[in-house]
Write an enzyme that holds these catalytic residues in place. Structure first.
Site, mmCIF file in Angstrom:
data_model
loop_
_atom_site.group_PDB
_atom_site.id
_atom_site.type_symbol
_atom_site.label_atom_id
_atom_site.label_comp_id
_atom_site.label_asym_id
_atom_site.label_seq_id
_atom_site.Cartn_x
_atom_site.Cartn_y
_atom_site.Cartn_z
ATOM 1 N N ARG A 96 -48.268 32.309 7.147
ATOM 2 C CA ARG A 96 -47.211 32.896 7.434
ATOM 3 C C ARG A 96 -45.776 32.353 6.769
ATOM 4 O O ARG A 96 -46.180 31.038 6.600
ATOM 5 C CB ARG A 96 -46.937 33.042 9.041
ATOM 6 C CG ARG A 96 -46.605 31.713 9.628
ATOM 7 C CD ARG A 96 -46.874 31.562 11.104
ATOM 8 N NE ARG A 96 -45.709 32.163 11.484
ATOM 9 C CZ ARG A 96 -45.297 31.944 13.227
ATOM 10 N NH1 ARG A 96 -46.028 31.271 13.890
ATOM 11 N NH2 ARG A 96 -44.310 32.776 13.731
ATOM 12 N N ARG A 97 -44.713 33.029 6.700
ATOM 13 C CA ARG A 97 -43.615 32.492 6.428
ATOM 14 C C ARG A 97 -43.635 31.550 5.026
ATOM 15 O O ARG A 97 -43.025 30.592 4.819
ATOM 16 C CB ARG A 97 -43.150 31.394 7.526
ATOM 17 C CG ARG A 97 -42.895 31.900 8.792
ATOM 18 C CD ARG A 97 -42.899 30.677 9.745
ATOM 19 N NE ARG A 97 -41.963 31.186 10.840
ATOM 20 C CZ ARG A 97 -42.138 30.166 12.068
ATOM 21 N NH1 ARG A 97 -42.638 28.887 11.959
ATOM 22 N NH2 ARG A 97 -41.380 30.481 12.936
ATOM 23 N N HIS A 145 -43.854 30.564 25.262
ATOM 24 C CA HIS A 145 -44.650 31.633 25.482
ATOM 25 C C HIS A 145 -44.140 32.554 26.699
ATOM 26 O O HIS A 145 -44.092 33.669 26.552
ATOM 27 C CB HIS A 145 -46.242 31.203 26.157
ATOM 28 C CG HIS A 145 -47.069 32.468 26.021
ATOM 29 N ND1 HIS A 145 -47.457 33.254 24.699
ATOM 30 C CD2 HIS A 145 -47.352 33.204 26.941
ATOM 31 C CE1 HIS A 145 -47.857 34.302 25.039
ATOM 32 N NE2 HIS A 145 -48.076 34.335 26.386
ATOM 33 N N TYR A 169 -42.679 37.042 27.668
ATOM 34 C CA TYR A 169 -42.591 37.736 29.047
ATOM 35 C C TYR A 169 -41.232 38.261 29.366
ATOM 36 O O TYR A 169 -40.753 39.200 29.889
ATOM 37 C CB TYR A 169 -43.448 37.166 30.088
ATOM 38 C CG TYR A 169 -44.939 37.018 29.755
ATOM 39 C CD1 TYR A 169 -45.627 38.075 29.469
ATOM 40 C CD2 TYR A 169 -45.434 35.711 29.689
ATOM 41 C CE1 TYR A 169 -46.939 38.117 28.910
ATOM 42 C CE2 TYR A 169 -46.627 35.419 29.133
ATOM 43 C CZ TYR A 169 -47.428 36.634 28.765
ATOM 44 O OH TYR A 169 -48.616 36.669 28.372
ATOM 45 N N HIS A 218 -49.052 40.139 14.470
ATOM 46 C CA HIS A 218 -49.288 40.146 15.681
ATOM 47 C C HIS A 218 -47.719 40.321 16.646
ATOM 48 O O HIS A 218 -47.915 41.374 17.568
ATOM 49 C CB HIS A 218 -49.747 38.936 16.521
ATOM 50 C CG HIS A 218 -50.028 38.994 18.073
ATOM 51 N ND1 HIS A 218 -50.671 39.562 18.729
ATOM 52 C CD2 HIS A 218 -49.328 37.872 18.796
ATOM 53 C CE1 HIS A 218 -50.295 39.286 20.246
ATOM 54 N NE2 HIS A 218 -49.564 38.479 20.030
ATOM 55 N N PHE A 219 -47.071 39.596 16.329
ATOM 56 C CA PHE A 219 -45.820 39.723 17.466
ATOM 57 C C PHE A 219 -44.772 40.808 16.887
ATOM 58 O O PHE A 219 -43.966 41.139 17.724
ATOM 59 C CB PHE A 219 -45.211 38.373 17.496
ATOM 60 C CG PHE A 219 -44.456 37.486 16.352
ATOM 61 C CD1 PHE A 219 -43.329 38.356 15.758
ATOM 62 C CD2 PHE A 219 -45.025 36.445 16.099
ATOM 63 C CE1 PHE A 219 -42.822 37.389 14.692
ATOM 64 C CE2 PHE A 219 -44.371 35.631 14.726
ATOM 65 C CZ PHE A 219 -43.390 36.119 14.315
ATOM 66 N N HIS A 220 -45.116 41.272 15.730
ATOM 67 C CA HIS A 220 -44.415 42.454 15.444
ATOM 68 C C HIS A 220 -44.912 43.782 16.208
ATOM 69 O O HIS A 220 -44.189 44.773 16.500
ATOM 70 C CB HIS A 220 -44.253 42.938 14.043
ATOM 71 C CG HIS A 220 -43.233 42.067 13.474
ATOM 72 N ND1 HIS A 220 -43.455 40.713 12.753
ATOM 73 C CD2 HIS A 220 -41.887 42.000 12.841
ATOM 74 C CE1 HIS A 220 -42.228 40.065 12.405
ATOM 75 N NE2 HIS A 220 -41.429 41.063 12.461
#
Lengths: 554, 159
Positions: free
Chosen positions: A444-445, A230, A234, A381-383
């Site tokens: 996913r994946r 995580h 950042y 989300h992470f894209h």
């Protein structure tokens, strides 16, 4: 912070000094990794769309997911961040930047690690995805290679911190320039985060993959991975914030709205980046409920600095728009220099990040997390976070920094202007359907989400086709970016324009000077990690546990 | 610090939003007992199929309190059993584990979702209110057959 600073021409007569070369070398590896990873991505997008393409196979698909994730999330980001770090330090700290040999050695260690890891991935011997959860077992070169990338980044961190220390000793009483402060925060987050993954690699995965140890504890590995995993986000985000605070306001023709709050933002990230990792393990057995709750609250607190950033950056853009003659409530928006690809990249990346950020608040709430955990919502989300806030900002930054470092003109400017918009459009087309299929339970994946044409799976088809269209638009955008960079590399030489960093609207004076005590901040952050991870891991080790042997079903 | 008026409003607003988030989660935890899902119990992964705790794979068991217990094991690339029938409106307790790599378990369109990590037992209790044919998927990459690893949950109308 310091005003416009020209960078002194280097000692080797070419106008390119050694830290500019280092910056270019690192950014060059980042762009190459980005190019290869984009080629992997287009194949995945088409595969999800159920098109029967030649060479389409499950083995290829999962290998390409591993390559895409590793090259984008680890290689592209880390190398870009190291390269841009040298740019920031060279601008703001100047002569304090030394340790040339350590810097080059670190670069080559990281390159060697990348080559080793990518070689075994492409050979099909490390299809364990970039999260490499055991007991899936990759070739040892995969784990050793990634460890070397981290070791190289530690060398880079050492060079950066040493320069900051030398600069502070030479400039007693001066405030650390905000961009350098943001980078110092990035480095502290990274050093504290990588302790977790280093422990996972050195104490578990490397000896186990070499056959020295028979089994590993997969839950312990997941805890150590997410200790790193995580704060890793950042590590990706803070350099983008350095661009938003440091480069965007002058590029847009304005000033930074509030400098001291920028410091508060970076300091909060130092404190809260790591003790949040269990929100990736809400659905895991073997982790106690109360620690998951503790990490939940920390996760919600870390939304705060991003809310503040949204305000400060938009306010700075408004100042720019009004300084350029914009009037009325929204008139200033039209006056922003949209033709500058750095400005358009950053603004569009912020809009996408607004979607991703709210999605993140949903992920952090364990009740809703149960609906979307490990579904395609997560890549959606992470894209819109790392794939937009970070990646699109980094691309925009390249348009400014790469020509400057090379002393050459930015080529194919119309393409550079279109590229951020293509990314924005492609990302919306890709990520909105991907979020939606996730809500109805598409994992996913997966190579092929047909599931024997179960009605639920059939309902995903039009959405996966739409996201494949998004994937193609994104690929076009990636291609534009790589082409602009390639042509710029061979473009005509021009005198290097200095890179302008933000001037604050008001001088910060000594406001918030206590925030510059980086040692104290680091100690507080470390204490939070000891509480948030030290105790649960100690508790975990007391339990009777059964290890797992390795499996390589790929 | 001299903070701009609008900025001050924004900082407070952001603080209030986050305080509401935390309060909602905190209160639901205290008042309704909605804790993060968790179950801490270990098992030897190579002995899943002989362990007495998984002796009723494929045969839902009725517990003394009326809850139906469903035991399932995951292995590359299937669930054992891969079809489960449960009555609607009853409490159903799933007890699951993996016999090889890390798998996932999700009943699509519901919030029944857990990781299946070898060496650990996952457990959660839920109620299915709507009868129907639900797709069960493995949502954690487990090898080249990951996408074929699925099952079905038939929720039957309780007569």
């Amino acid at each position: 912070m310091t005003a416009t600073g020209a960078i002194a021409p280097g000692p080797d007569g070419n106008g390119i000094d050694t830290f500019a070369r280092l910056a270019l070398a690192n950014i060059g590896v980042a762009i190459a990794a980005f190019g290869v990873a984009s080629a992997m991505a287009i194949m995945q997008a088409l595969s999800r769309a159920n098109l029967d393409l030649p060479f389409r196979s499950a083995g290829m698909y999962y290998m390409s997911v591993t390559a895409h994730g590793t090259l984008m999330a680890i290689v592209f980001t880390t190398f870009f961040i190291m390269g841009f770090g040298y740019v920031v330090a060279r601008h703001a700290l100047g002569a304090a930047l030394a340790m040339r040999r350590t810097a080059w050695l670190s670069f080559w260690i990281a390159v060697l690690g990348t080559v080793a890891a990518v070689a075994v991935i492409l050979a099909g011997k490390a299809t364990v995805l970039y999260t490499f959860y055991p007991p899936l077992k990759a070739h040892p070169a995969f784990y050793i290679g990634l460890t070397l990338v981290v070791v190289g980044s530690w060398g880079w961190a050492l060079v950066m911190l040493r320069a900051l220390r030398v600069w502070r000793l030479a400039n007693p009483g001066r405030r650390i320039p905000l961009s350098v402060y943001g980078y110092a925060a990035t480095i502290i987050v990274w050093l504290l985060a990588t302790i977790g993954v280093a422990a996972e690699m050195l104490l578990q995965l490397i000896p186990w993959s070499l056959g020295w140890w028979a089994t590993v504890d997969p839950v312990l590995a997941r805890m150590l991975f997410w200790w790193f995993g995580h704060p890793l986000v950042y590590f990706w985000l803070l350099p983008a914030y350095v661009v938003w605070y440091g480069l965007l306001p002058p590029a847009a023709g304005g000033k930074l709205f509030s400098e001291p709050l920028g410091r508060v933002v970076f300091a909060m990230f130092v404190l809260l980046s790591t003790p949040v990792g269990f929100h990736h393990q809400f659905m895991d057995p073997g982790v106690s409920s109360s620690w998951k709750l503790f990490h939940t609250f920390n996760t919600l607190l870390i939304l705060y600095p991003s809310f503040v950033t949204a305000f400060t950056i938009v306010a700075s853009l408004e100042i720019a728009g009004r300084m350029r003659g914009g009037r009325g409530v929204f008139g200033w928006i039209r006056r922003l220099p949209w033709g500058n690809p750095l400005v358009s990249s950053v603004i569009l990346s912020m809009l996408l990040f607004a979607i991703g950020g709210w999605g993140g608040a949903i992920n952090a709430s364990f009740g809703m997390n149960a609906v979307i955990h490990n579904t395609s919502w997560v890549p959606g989300h992470f894209h819109t976070t790392v794939g937009s806030a970070s990646a699109l900002t980094f691309m925009g930054t390249c348009y400014l920094v790469v020509p400057q470092l090379l002393g050459r003109r930015l080529e194919l400017v119309p393409m550079a202007r279109v590229q951020p918009w293509l990314w924005f459009l492609g990302m919306l087309l890709f990520s909105i359907p991907t979020h939606l299929t996730g809500l109805t339970g598409m994992p996913r994946r997966v190579f092929d989400p047909r599931y024997g044409d179960h009605p639920t799976a059939v309902s995903w088809h039009w959405l996966t086709n739409l996201s494949a269209v998004g994937g193609m638009v994104l690929f076009a955008s990636a291609l534009f970016f790589v082409l602009v960079m390639l042509f710029t590399l061979f473009g005509p030489r021009v005198p290097a324009e200095p890179i302008e960093f933000s001037e604050p609207l008001e001088d910060p004076g000594t406001k918030g000077a206590f925030l510059d005590r980086l040692g104290l901040l680091t100690a507080l952050a470390a204490a939070l990690i000891v509480i948030a991870y030290g105790y649960p891991i100690w508790q975990h080790l007391q339990m009777p546990r059964f290890g797992s042997p390795g499996f390589s079903p790929f | 610090m001299n903070i701009d008026f609008y900025e001050r409003i924004w900082m407070w607003a952001a603080g209030v939003i986050i305080a509401v988030f935390i309060a909602v989660i905190g209160l639901s935890t205290v008042a309704y007992g909605l804790h993060p899902p968790s179950h801490v119990e270990t098992i030897e992964p190579s002995k899943v199929f002989t362990d007495p705790r998984f002796s009723k794979l494929g045969q839902p068991v009725e517990l003394p309190d009326g809850t139906i217990e469903v035991q399932m094991a995951a292995l590359m690339f299937s669930f054992a059993p891969n079809e489960v029938r449960v009555p609607a409106g009853r409490r159903v307790r799933f007890r699951l584990t993996s016999a090889d790599v890390t798998h996932g378990f999700m009943i699509s369109g519901t919030n029944a979702n857990t990781m299946l990590v070898p060496g650990y037992i996952s457990q959660f209790t839920t109620v299915f209110t709507r009868p129907g044919d639900y797709l069960i998927v493995c949502h954690e990459f487990c090898g080249n057959g990951h996408h074929i690893m699925s099952g079905r949950l038939i929720v039957e109308d309780a007569k």
